[in-house]
Scaffold this motif. Structure first.
Motif, PDB file in Angstrom:
ATOM      1  N   GLU A  19       7.073  13.976   4.846  1.00  0.00           N
ATOM      2  CA  GLU A  19       7.072  14.988   5.911  1.00  0.00           C
ATOM      3  C   GLU A  19       8.419  15.723   5.954  1.00  0.00           C
ATOM      4  O   GLU A  19       8.460  16.946   6.071  1.00  0.00           O
ATOM      5  CB  GLU A  19       6.768  14.332   7.257  1.00  0.00           C
ATOM      6  CG  GLU A  19       5.327  13.873   7.403  1.00  0.00           C
ATOM      7  CD  GLU A  19       5.097  13.041   8.668  1.00  0.00           C
ATOM      8  OE1 GLU A  19       6.042  12.878   9.468  1.00  0.00           O
ATOM      9  OE2 GLU A  19       3.965  12.555   8.835  1.00  0.00           O
ATOM     10  N   ASN A  20       9.511  14.951   5.850  1.00  0.00           N
ATOM     11  CA  ASN A  20      10.843  15.572   5.832  1.00  0.00           C
ATOM     12  C   ASN A  20      11.010  16.483   4.616  1.00  0.00           C
ATOM     13  O   ASN A  20      11.584  17.574   4.714  1.00  0.00           O
ATOM     14  CB  ASN A  20      11.944  14.509   5.848  1.00  0.00           C
ATOM     15  CG  ASN A  20      12.035  13.807   7.193  1.00  0.00           C
ATOM     16  OD1 ASN A  20      11.604  14.340   8.203  1.00  0.00           O
ATOM     17  ND2 ASN A  20      12.579  12.606   7.191  1.00  0.00           N
ATOM     18  N   LEU A  21      10.509  16.010   3.490  1.00  0.00           N
ATOM     19  CA  LEU A  21      10.571  16.830   2.278  1.00  0.00           C
ATOM     20  C   LEU A  21       9.763  18.111   2.459  1.00  0.00           C
ATOM     21  O   LEU A  21      10.214  19.188   2.070  1.00  0.00           O
ATOM     22  CB  LEU A  21      10.061  16.033   1.074  1.00  0.00           C
ATOM     23  CG  LEU A  21      10.047  16.784  -0.256  1.00  0.00           C
ATOM     24  CD1 LEU A  21      11.468  17.187  -0.659  1.00  0.00           C
ATOM     25  CD2 LEU A  21       9.394  15.933  -1.341  1.00  0.00           C
ATOM     26  N   ASP A  22       8.599  18.011   3.068  1.00  0.00           N
ATOM     27  CA  ASP A  22       7.758  19.186   3.317  1.00  0.00           C
ATOM     28  C   ASP A  22       8.493  20.191   4.213  1.00  0.00           C
ATOM     29  O   ASP A  22       8.496  21.393   3.943  1.00  0.00           O
ATOM     30  CB  ASP A  22       6.432  18.753   3.960  1.00  0.00           C
ATOM     31  CG  ASP A  22       5.459  19.913   4.073  1.00  0.00           C
ATOM     32  OD1 ASP A  22       5.292  20.653   3.082  1.00  0.00           O
ATOM     33  OD2 ASP A  22       4.873  20.074   5.163  1.00  0.00           O
ATOM     34  N   VAL A  23       9.143  19.715   5.268  1.00  0.00           N
ATOM     35  CA  VAL A  23       9.912  20.591   6.164  1.00  0.00           C
ATOM     36  C   VAL A  23      11.053  21.257   5.388  1.00  0.00           C
ATOM     37  O   VAL A  23      11.280  22.470   5.512  1.00  0.00           O
ATOM     38  CB  VAL A  23      10.449  19.796   7.374  1.00  0.00           C
ATOM     39  CG1 VAL A  23      11.456  20.608   8.159  1.00  0.00           C
ATOM     40  CG2 VAL A  23       9.299  19.347   8.270  1.00  0.00           C
ATOM     41  N   THR A  24      11.750  20.471   4.594  1.00  0.00           N
ATOM     42  CA  THR A  24      12.872  21.008   3.814  1.00  0.00           C
ATOM     43  C   THR A  24      12.389  22.065   2.826  1.00  0.00           C
ATOM     44  O   THR A  24      13.006  23.127   2.685  1.00  0.00           O
ATOM     45  CB  THR A  24      13.593  19.869   3.061  1.00  0.00           C
ATOM     46  OG1 THR A  24      14.036  18.903   4.004  1.00  0.00           O
ATOM     47  CG2 THR A  24      14.761  20.387   2.275  1.00  0.00           C
ATOM     48  N   VAL A  25      11.272  21.792   2.155  1.00  0.00           N
ATOM     49  CA  VAL A  25      10.727  22.757   1.187  1.00  0.00           C
ATOM     50  C   VAL A  25      10.297  24.034   1.900  1.00  0.00           C
ATOM     51  O   VAL A  25      10.550  25.144   1.409  1.00  0.00           O
ATOM     52  CB  VAL A  25       9.553  22.125   0.397  1.00  0.00           C
ATOM     53  CG1 VAL A  25       8.785  23.178  -0.377  1.00  0.00           C
ATOM     54  CG2 VAL A  25      10.076  21.046  -0.539  1.00  0.00           C
ATOM     55  N   ARG A  26       9.673  23.914   3.077  1.00  0.00           N
ATOM     56  CA  ARG A  26       9.267  25.116   3.831  1.00  0.00           C
ATOM     57  C   ARG A  26      10.479  25.954   4.224  1.00  0.00           C
ATOM     58  O   ARG A  26      10.474  27.177   4.088  1.00  0.00           O
ATOM     59  CB  ARG A  26       8.481  24.721   5.076  1.00  0.00           C
ATOM     60  CG  ARG A  26       7.076  24.315   4.780  1.00  0.00           C
ATOM     61  CD  ARG A  26       6.306  24.054   6.045  1.00  0.00           C
ATOM     62  NE  ARG A  26       5.036  23.445   5.724  1.00  0.00           N
ATOM     63  CZ  ARG A  26       4.341  22.705   6.546  1.00  0.00           C
ATOM     64  NH1 ARG A  26       4.793  22.470   7.769  1.00  0.00           N
ATOM     65  NH2 ARG A  26       3.193  22.193   6.177  1.00  0.00           N
ATOM     66  N   LYS A  27      11.538  25.309   4.726  1.00  0.00           N
ATOM     67  CA  LYS A  27      12.763  26.036   5.092  1.00  0.00           C
ATOM     68  C   LYS A  27      13.365  26.724   3.865  1.00  0.00           C
ATOM     69  O   LYS A  27      13.803  27.873   3.934  1.00  0.00           O
ATOM     70  CB  LYS A  27      13.790  25.089   5.710  1.00  0.00           C
ATOM     71  CG  LYS A  27      13.454  24.655   7.105  1.00  0.00           C
ATOM     72  CD  LYS A  27      14.524  23.716   7.641  1.00  0.00           C
ATOM     73  CE  LYS A  27      14.177  23.217   9.028  1.00  0.00           C
ATOM     74  NZ  LYS A  27      15.204  22.277   9.529  1.00  0.00           N
ATOM     75  N   PHE A  28      13.378  25.991   2.746  1.00  0.00           N
ATOM     76  CA  PHE A  28      13.920  26.553   1.517  1.00  0.00           C
ATOM     77  C   PHE A  28      13.125  27.781   1.095  1.00  0.00           C
ATOM     78  O   PHE A  28      13.705  28.820   0.745  1.00  0.00           O
ATOM     79  CB  PHE A  28      13.905  25.488   0.416  1.00  0.00           C
ATOM     80  CG  PHE A  28      14.368  25.992  -0.917  1.00  0.00           C
ATOM     81  CD1 PHE A  28      15.706  26.218  -1.158  1.00  0.00           C
ATOM     82  CD2 PHE A  28      13.448  26.241  -1.930  1.00  0.00           C
ATOM     83  CE1 PHE A  28      16.133  26.685  -2.388  1.00  0.00           C
ATOM     84  CE2 PHE A  28      13.865  26.710  -3.154  1.00  0.00           C
ATOM     85  CZ  PHE A  28      15.208  26.925  -3.398  1.00  0.00           C
ATOM     86  N   ARG A  29      11.805  27.685   1.133  1.00  0.00           N
ATOM     87  CA  ARG A  29      10.958  28.819   0.745  1.00  0.00           C
ATOM     88  C   ARG A  29      11.172  30.017   1.668  1.00  0.00           C
ATOM     89  O   ARG A  29      11.220  31.154   1.213  1.00  0.00           O
ATOM     90  CB  ARG A  29       9.484  28.399   0.746  1.00  0.00           C
ATOM     91  CG  ARG A  29       9.118  27.557  -0.438  1.00  0.00           C
ATOM     92  CD  ARG A  29       7.651  27.219  -0.441  1.00  0.00           C
ATOM     93  NE  ARG A  29       7.301  26.401  -1.596  1.00  0.00           N
ATOM     94  CZ  ARG A  29       6.220  25.676  -1.696  1.00  0.00           C
ATOM     95  NH1 ARG A  29       5.352  25.641  -0.709  1.00  0.00           N
ATOM     96  NH2 ARG A  29       5.989  24.978  -2.787  1.00  0.00           N
ATOM     97  N   GLU A  30      11.296  29.768   2.969  1.00  0.00           N
ATOM     98  CA  GLU A  30      11.548  30.857   3.914  1.00  0.00           C
ATOM     99  C   GLU A  30      12.890  31.535   3.613  1.00  0.00           C
ATOM    100  O   GLU A  30      12.989  32.760   3.617  1.00  0.00           O
ATOM    101  CB  GLU A  30      11.526  30.334   5.345  1.00  0.00           C
ATOM    102  CG  GLU A  30      10.151  29.969   5.854  1.00  0.00           C
ATOM    103  CD  GLU A  30      10.184  29.330   7.236  1.00  0.00           C
ATOM    104  OE1 GLU A  30      11.232  29.424   7.913  1.00  0.00           O
ATOM    105  OE2 GLU A  30       9.167  28.730   7.627  1.00  0.00           O
ATOM    106  N   ARG A  31      13.898  30.702   3.378  1.00  0.00           N
ATOM    107  CA  ARG A  31      15.226  31.247   3.083  1.00  0.00           C
ATOM    108  C   ARG A  31      15.200  32.060   1.793  1.00  0.00           C
ATOM    109  O   ARG A  31      15.749  33.163   1.712  1.00  0.00           O
ATOM    110  CB  ARG A  31      16.244  30.130   2.982  1.00  0.00           C
ATOM    111  CG  ARG A  31      17.668  30.649   2.841  1.00  0.00           C
ATOM    112  CD  ARG A  31      18.691  29.536   2.866  1.00  0.00           C
ATOM    113  NE  ARG A  31      18.644  28.818   4.127  1.00  0.00           N
ATOM    114  CZ  ARG A  31      18.840  27.520   4.272  1.00  0.00           C
ATOM    115  NH1 ARG A  31      19.091  26.781   3.210  1.00  0.00           N
ATOM    116  NH2 ARG A  31      18.801  26.947   5.441  1.00  0.00           N
TER     117      ARG A  31
END
Length: 107
Positions: A19-31
């Motif tokens: 779940e943490n990895l998913d959140v991190t990947v989503r933030k990275f993609r948005e950035r």
């Protein structure tokens, strides 16, 4: 039972990590998406400015190489020669007037 507890805790930790990895990947993609959008906007702006500069450069080149400009340059050169000639004539006239008075003007 101990193995079952350890396995459940490990599974929970793995799920939390996912779940943490998913959140991190989503933030990275948005950035990255925002950065790419900014880069594309900057690129479009630069391309537009370069295109405008190119058009202005071509227009200036056409003006500077036109027959009208050639004629203007030739006229300016003739004017410069005429002014230089007039200046020399005026200088000679002044010297002559000061050093050699005209007939009948000697004291």
């Amino acid at each position: 039972m101990e193995i079952e507890t350890v396995a459940t805790e490990s599974a929970n930790r793995a799920n939390t990590s996912l779940e943490n990895l998913d959140v991190t990947v989503r933030k990275f993609r948005e950035r990255i998406k925002n950065d790419l959008s900014s880069m594309k906007a900057s690129s479009d702006r630069v391309q537009s400015e370069v295109s405008q500069m190119s058009e202005k450069y071509k227009a200036a080149q056409e003006i500077l190489t036109s027959p009208v400009m050639e004629k203007a340059i030739a006229n300016a050169e003739r004017l410069a020669i005429a002014l230089e000639t007039d200046q020399r004539a005026f200088r000679n006239q002044t010297v002559r007037c000061c050093l050699w008075p005209r007939a009948g003007q000697w004291p």
